[in-house]
Design an enzyme around this catalytic site. Structure first.
Site, PDB file in Angstrom:
ATOM      1  N   ILE A   1      32.131 -10.972   8.584  1.00 24.96           N
ATOM      2  CA  ILE A   1      32.579 -12.301   8.540  1.00 24.96           C
ATOM      3  C   ILE A   1      33.554 -12.563   9.426  1.00 24.96           C
ATOM      4  O   ILE A   1      34.442 -11.788   9.725  1.00 24.96           O
ATOM      5  CB  ILE A   1      32.811 -12.650   7.205  1.00 24.96           C
ATOM      6  CG1 ILE A   1      33.243 -14.206   6.906  1.00 24.96           C
ATOM      7  CG2 ILE A   1      34.390 -12.092   6.741  1.00 24.96           C
ATOM      8  CD1 ILE A   1      33.336 -14.424   5.448  1.00 24.96           C
ATOM      9  N   SER A   2      33.480 -13.670  10.383  1.00 31.60           N
ATOM     10  CA  SER A   2      34.468 -13.934  11.307  1.00 31.60           C
ATOM     11  C   SER A   2      35.759 -14.358  11.005  1.00 31.60           C
ATOM     12  O   SER A   2      35.821 -14.959   9.753  1.00 31.60           O
ATOM     13  CB  SER A   2      33.780 -15.144  12.267  1.00 31.60           C
ATOM     14  OG  SER A   2      32.680 -14.988  12.807  1.00 31.60           O
ATOM     15  N   LYS A   3      36.599 -14.372  11.712  1.00 24.61           N
ATOM     16  CA  LYS A   3      38.010 -14.712  11.282  1.00 24.61           C
ATOM     17  C   LYS A   3      38.024 -16.339  10.916  1.00 24.61           C
ATOM     18  O   LYS A   3      37.337 -17.133  11.736  1.00 24.61           O
ATOM     19  CB  LYS A   3      39.029 -14.565  12.430  1.00 24.61           C
ATOM     20  CG  LYS A   3      39.594 -13.306  12.677  1.00 24.61           C
ATOM     21  CD  LYS A   3      40.405 -13.678  13.766  1.00 24.61           C
ATOM     22  CE  LYS A   3      41.209 -12.410  14.544  1.00 24.61           C
ATOM     23  NZ  LYS A   3      42.119 -12.748  15.366  1.00 24.61           N
TER      24      LYS A   3
END
Ligand code: SAH
Length: 256
Positions: A98-100
């Site tokens: 999951i992206s930042k």
């Protein structure tokens, strides 16, 4: 950058009242699991994350509002909930991440800079490549009229389906398939956002943008490093800007 205005979607900072749009309300009031490991008030932790995003330069009230509403801890494994509101990417299984939050916010804010969004005042149809756990799709649902999100790994497509079920988002459609082909049936799109980085931008993505629309995607440069690429579709062709370095999982073709 001019921010599009969405009537009934107040800036998070102005009021904590439930947003008036149906979809955003679904996010805000969907039955939530107890935020295990987060103490009593995940909203407070989330607001601190939003304050850090604002301090780091994210200006769009819509984007900050959406990040403040979507409960990121519900999208990560229970062992990782304590890190859910840190500005870090986290594993979601099948070697994906999951992206930042800061990257999610940055990329969606860039989408809002599309010419068609600035002229119409709202973000219309969006295509997301790489649904992953569904977090960014949920954030997009708060700021766009319609979200199509495509994932090539069946396990993650199913995971996102499970994660999003309780939120009952009426404007998100999850698709299982190869996002390199885009999704012509849902287009043309005001924005296309990719959560995976390839060496070339698939032509289908450019074809499926409206004139005035914008693509935001990580892309591998000749140095081997990834950078964020913004492509605008204008009446006279495409314009391209290469922005900051980023680190995304690779864009792959086919399904698995
Ligand atoms: N937006 C996601 C981030 C997921 S990571 C989230 O909020 O969780 C990027 C995802 O892109 C991975 O799940 C990976 O499987 C997917 N992906 C890579 N290439 C793809 C392709 N061609 N089509 C669709 N999804 C792809």
């Amino acid at each position: 950058m001019n921010q599009p205005k969405r009537p009934g979607f107040p800036a998070w900072i102005a009021t904590s009242a439930a947003p008036k749009t149906v979809n955003a309300r679904a996010v805000a009031t969907a039955p939530a699991m107890a935020p295990v490991g987060l103490g009593l008030d995940s909203a407070a932790v989330r607001m601190r994350m939003v304050q850090r995003l604002a301090a780091s330069g994210i200006q769009s009230p819509n984007v900050l509002g959406a990040l403040g509403r979507v409960e990121r801890h519900l999208f990560v494994d229970s062992a990782l909930v304590n890190q859910a509101y840190e500005d870090t990417s986290l594993p979601i299984g099948l070697q994906q991440t999951i992206s930042k939050p800061s990257v999610v916010a940055r990329m969606i804010e860039l989408l809002e800079g599309a010419e068609c969004v600035r002229s119409s005042g709202s973000l219309g149809r969006i295509l997301e490549i790489g649904t992953g756990c569904g977090y960014q799709a949920a954030v997009l649902s708060c700021v766009a009229k319609q979200v199509y999100s495509i994932e090539r790994l069946r396990g993650l497509h199913e995971k996102a389906r499970n994660n999003l079920r309780a939120l009952r988002l009426t404007n998100v459609q999850l698709l299982f398939g190869d996002g390199m082909l885009g999704y012509a049936q849902g287009g043309p799109y005001a924005g296309i956002i990719s959560a995976a980085g390839g060496e070339v931008i698939p032509k289908a993505w450019l074809d499926q943008l409206v004139v005035g629309g914008r693509l935001v995607a990580p892309t591998v440069r000749s140095t081997g490093q990834q950078a964020l690429l913004v492509v605008d579709k204008t009446p006279h062709g495409f314009t391209e800007s290469v922005l900051e370095a980023v680190h995304f999982v690779p864009l792959k073709s086919g399904i698995a």
